[in-house]
Design a protein around this motif. Structure first.
Motif, short mmCIF file in Angstrom:
data_model
loop_
_atom_site.label_atom_id
_atom_site.label_comp_id
_atom_site.label_asym_id
_atom_site.label_seq_id
_atom_site.Cartn_x
_atom_site.Cartn_y
_atom_site.Cartn_z
N LYS A 39 21.65 46.92 35.42
CA LYS A 39 22.50 48.05 35.79
C LYS A 39 21.67 49.33 35.90
O LYS A 39 21.82 50.12 36.84
N TRP A 40 20.80 49.53 34.92
CA TRP A 40 19.95 50.73 34.90
C TRP A 40 19.07 50.79 36.14
O TRP A 40 18.92 51.85 36.76
N ALA A 41 18.49 49.66 36.53
CA ALA A 41 17.59 49.65 37.68
C ALA A 41 18.32 49.77 39.00
O ALA A 41 17.85 50.46 39.92
N SER A 42 19.50 49.14 39.13
CA SER A 42 20.18 49.09 40.43
C SER A 42 21.26 50.13 40.60
O SER A 42 21.67 50.43 41.72
N GLY A 43 21.77 50.69 39.50
CA GLY A 43 22.86 51.65 39.59
C GLY A 43 24.23 51.01 39.60
O GLY A 43 25.24 51.71 39.72
N ALA A 44 24.32 49.68 39.45
CA ALA A 44 25.61 49.00 39.42
C ALA A 44 26.23 49.13 38.03
O ALA A 44 25.53 49.02 37.03
N TYR A 45 27.54 49.34 37.99
CA TYR A 45 28.24 49.43 36.71
C TYR A 45 28.90 48.10 36.34
O TYR A 45 29.74 48.06 35.46
N ALA A 46 28.51 47.04 37.02
CA ALA A 46 28.90 45.68 36.65
C ALA A 46 27.67 44.81 36.84
O ALA A 46 26.81 45.10 37.68
N GLY A 47 27.57 43.74 36.04
CA GLY A 47 26.37 42.91 36.10
C GLY A 47 26.61 41.51 36.60
O GLY A 47 25.66 40.75 36.79
N HIS A 48 27.88 41.14 36.83
CA HIS A 48 28.19 39.80 37.31
C HIS A 48 29.47 39.90 38.13
O HIS A 48 30.21 40.89 38.06
N SER A 49 29.74 38.87 38.93
CA SER A 49 30.93 38.90 39.78
C SER A 49 31.38 37.49 40.09
O SER A 49 30.61 36.53 40.02
N ALA A 50 32.64 37.38 40.46
CA ALA A 50 33.23 36.12 40.88
C ALA A 50 34.33 36.45 41.90
O ALA A 50 34.62 37.63 42.15
N VAL A 51 34.95 35.41 42.48
CA VAL A 51 35.93 35.65 43.54
C VAL A 51 37.09 34.68 43.38
O VAL A 51 36.92 33.54 42.94
N CYS A 52 38.28 35.15 43.71
CA CYS A 52 39.48 34.32 43.64
C CYS A 52 39.71 33.64 44.99
O CYS A 52 39.43 34.22 46.04
N TYR B 197 36.70 49.04 26.56
CA TYR B 197 36.32 50.29 27.20
C TYR B 197 36.75 50.30 28.66
O TYR B 197 36.76 49.27 29.34
N ARG B 198 37.10 51.47 29.15
CA ARG B 198 37.56 51.63 30.53
C ARG B 198 36.38 51.43 31.48
O ARG B 198 35.35 52.09 31.35
N MET B 199 36.53 50.54 32.42
CA MET B 199 35.44 50.25 33.35
C MET B 199 35.31 51.36 34.38
O MET B 199 36.30 51.94 34.85
N GLU B 200 34.07 51.65 34.74
CA GLU B 200 33.76 52.64 35.77
C GLU B 200 33.08 51.93 36.94
O GLU B 200 32.20 51.09 36.74
N LEU B 201 33.46 52.27 38.15
CA LEU B 201 32.81 51.76 39.35
C LEU B 201 32.59 52.94 40.30
O LEU B 201 33.33 53.12 41.28
N PRO B 202 31.59 53.79 40.04
CA PRO B 202 31.36 54.97 40.89
C PRO B 202 31.18 54.58 42.36
O PRO B 202 30.47 53.64 42.68
N GLY B 203 31.83 55.33 43.24
CA GLY B 203 31.74 55.05 44.67
C GLY B 203 32.62 53.93 45.13
O GLY B 203 32.53 53.49 46.29
N TYR B 204 33.50 53.46 44.27
CA TYR B 204 34.35 52.31 44.58
C TYR B 204 35.12 52.49 45.89
O TYR B 204 35.74 53.52 46.12
N ASN B 205 35.01 51.48 46.78
CA ASN B 205 35.88 51.38 47.95
C ASN B 205 35.69 52.54 48.94
O ASN B 205 36.65 53.02 49.55
#
Length: 532
Positions: A249-262, A499-507
């Motif tokens: 996260k620190w290197a890429s600026g992402a506020y999430a480190g993993h993902s999946a899809v429905c 904790y409340r998740m943050e996704l800066p720049g979302y959408n």
């Protein structure tokens, strides 16, 4: 983009090796005169209850990454000079010799250090070629020598003669580095201490807030409201993968480190597609799991304290989503390994705009060299084949790749920036990280439209994915259970987490040709130019 479960033990060893070589700042020590003893030099000798709180204000977990100060070679016809953390005046030069009578001989790296800022300080160094890594520390003002008895062969001899031996300074010195390691260690522990360490690191280095939610920490989800293509953003904050994600996260600026899809099957049953799920043998693979099985695992067995958010697709995109094509794609990927081949290349887009100081391409090459020595087969799996594809070569090992790059008049830094191509096939099949797997599915489902052939989703980080304007932008259309009970209504649905998740720049970003192929990502602001 870390896999969902901890890897086998040898993964941990190699990951921690990288981290031991990989996270620092640049403290500037200024002194008007040489002090016999500086207070920080003696702090570790004081009682723990006194010394550690003070040391923590001086050092942090980001102080263990060495800084590249130069390369001593014969081709530059000059000495390398730099200012160290302890010794302010330093010079290095390389001498080739053949003391062993071998075909290509060896060499001596001369290091002259002087003008120490105190009597008790020392400088710690790492010296590297594509074929080896050495280290040493200096306490006395004099000339020191680093001996290379024999070069590995003509390739190392030619490389050293032209490009030299790379010199890295541990800016924090011996004691500071040990203190920084003490700060890094808890990031990977599956304890409350480890969780707090990860939160503190992200707050300090990214500006993350981690505000506690007022509502229930697990949402009572109604799965009828979840549809094909809905994105799951996941943030782990403790344990081995919690620590790994923190640095990612620190290197890429992402506020999430993993993902999946429905995804719903032809009969309407809800599944979760995930790249990076650990099987019984400890392999991280691409899987399709029934929602109930996946959700139960996250609630009862995932000990990384995962924070999970559901990002529903926008109704217009949902209407375009080709469910059968997406299902067919997911079925074709089941059982393939997690996309280690292209993991680092989604982050590195530029020569110098993606590396938190003093991390740079020189250090990445050095880390790769260390890893190549400790786990050559695994290192080859992670980057050698991907680097060969960028060169248009086959089966070159890491040292040969570095030599070939220099032979072509390019640089390793430039090689790392060449975009990954979605149609590259590796020895074990297509390589997709967690987010690339999802976005490839979006391609197949028609969400990128006419841009599908002009976008390489294997170049996307998780941040690049959640900033796409693919998601619901009307909070009133979110499911009724979304953020139920929380005083803050997020534009997405947080399913779990204290904790409340943050996704800066979302959408916010409309897709465009060659998106995410040339984007810097420098903390703490992670400023991103348009159309990079």
């Amino acid at each position: 983009m870390a896999p969902s479960s901890p890897p086998p033990p040898y993964y941990a060893i190699t990951i921690i090796t990288i981290l031991t070589l990989a996270c620092t700042r640049n403290p500037k020590v200024e002194a008007a005169f040489k002090a016999p003893i500086l207070p920080q030099d003696l702090l570790p000798l004081l009682p723990t209850q006194i010394s550690w709180p003070i040391l923590r204000t001086l050092r942090s977990a980001t102080d263990i990454l060495p800084t590249f100060v130069g390369a001593a070679s014969l081709s530059n016809n000059s000495d390398v000079n730099w200012k160290g953390s302890c010794f302010y005046e330093n010079t290095a030069w390389l001498e080739l010799h053949n003391k062993t009578g071998s075909e290509f001989g060896g060499g001596t790296l001369h290091i002259k250090v002087s003008n120490a800022h105190s009597w008790t300080c020392m400088d710690l160094y790492i010296f590297a070629t594509p074929y080896r890594v050495k280290w040493d520390y200096y306490f006395l003002s004099r000339e020191h020598k680093v001996e290379f008895d024999e070069w590995e062969g003509k390739a190392e001899y030619d490389y050293v003669k032209n490009k030299g031996v790379a010199i890295f300074l541990m800016e924090s010195g011996m004691l500071g580095t040990l203190q920084a390691l003490w700060e890094v260690f808890p990031l990977f522990t599956n304890t409350g201490w480890g969780e707090n360490a990860n939160l503190a690191f992200l707050e300090k280095n990214m500006g993350a807030k981690f505000e506690e939610r007022s509502g229930p920490w697990v949402t009572n989800v109604t799965i009828d409201d979840i549809q094909s293509g809905d994105f799951l953003a996941i943030s782990k904050i403790r344990g081995l993968w919690g620590g790994f994600e923190t640095l990612e996260k620190w290197a890429s600026g992402a506020y999430a480190g993993h993902s999946a899809v429905c995804l719903r099957d032809p009969e309407g049953k809800l599944w979760v597609g995930e790249s990076g799920h650990e099987d019984e043998e400890g392999n991280n693979l691409i899987v399709l799991l029934p929602w109930d099985e996946w959700w139960s695992y996250e609630l009862t067995k995932d000990n990384t304290n995962p924070h999970i958010a559901l990002l529903p697709l926008h109704p217009e995109l949902r209407a375009k989503f080709n469910e059968s094509a997406a299902w067919e794609y997911a079925q074709s990927m089941i059982g393939l390994p997690y996309g280690y081949h292209n993991l680092i290349f989604s982050w590195i887009d530029t020569i110098d705009g993606n590396y938190p100081p003093p991390l740079d391409a020189h250090l990445v090459a050095s880390v790769m060299t260390v890893w190549n020595q400790l786990q050559p087969a695994y290192a080859a799996n992670i980057w050698n084949e991907a680097l060969n594809k960028r060169l248009g070569t086959q089966d070159l090992d890491l040292p040969e790749i570095m030599v070939e790059v220099e032979r072509r008049g390019s640089s390793f830094a430039q090689l790392l920036t060449i975009p990954e191509q979605d149609d590259w096939i590796y020895v074990d099949g297509k390589s997709t990280s967690c987010v690339a797997f999802i976005l490839e599915m979006y391609k197949e489902a028609g969400l990128f439209g006419d841009l599908a052939n002009e976008i390489q989703v294997t170049e996307f980080t998780i941040k690049d994915a959640y900033t796409l304007n693919f998601f619901e932008n009307n909070i009133t259309r979110l499911p009724k259970w979304c953020n139920d009970g929380d005083t803050v209504k997020l534009p997405f649905c947080q399913l779990t987490g204290k904790y409340r998740m943050e996704l800066p720049g979302y959408n916010t970003i409309e897709p465009y040709a060659h998106m995410a192929e040339n984007c810097p990502s420098m903390p703490p602001d992670y400023l991103r130019p348009k159309y990079c």
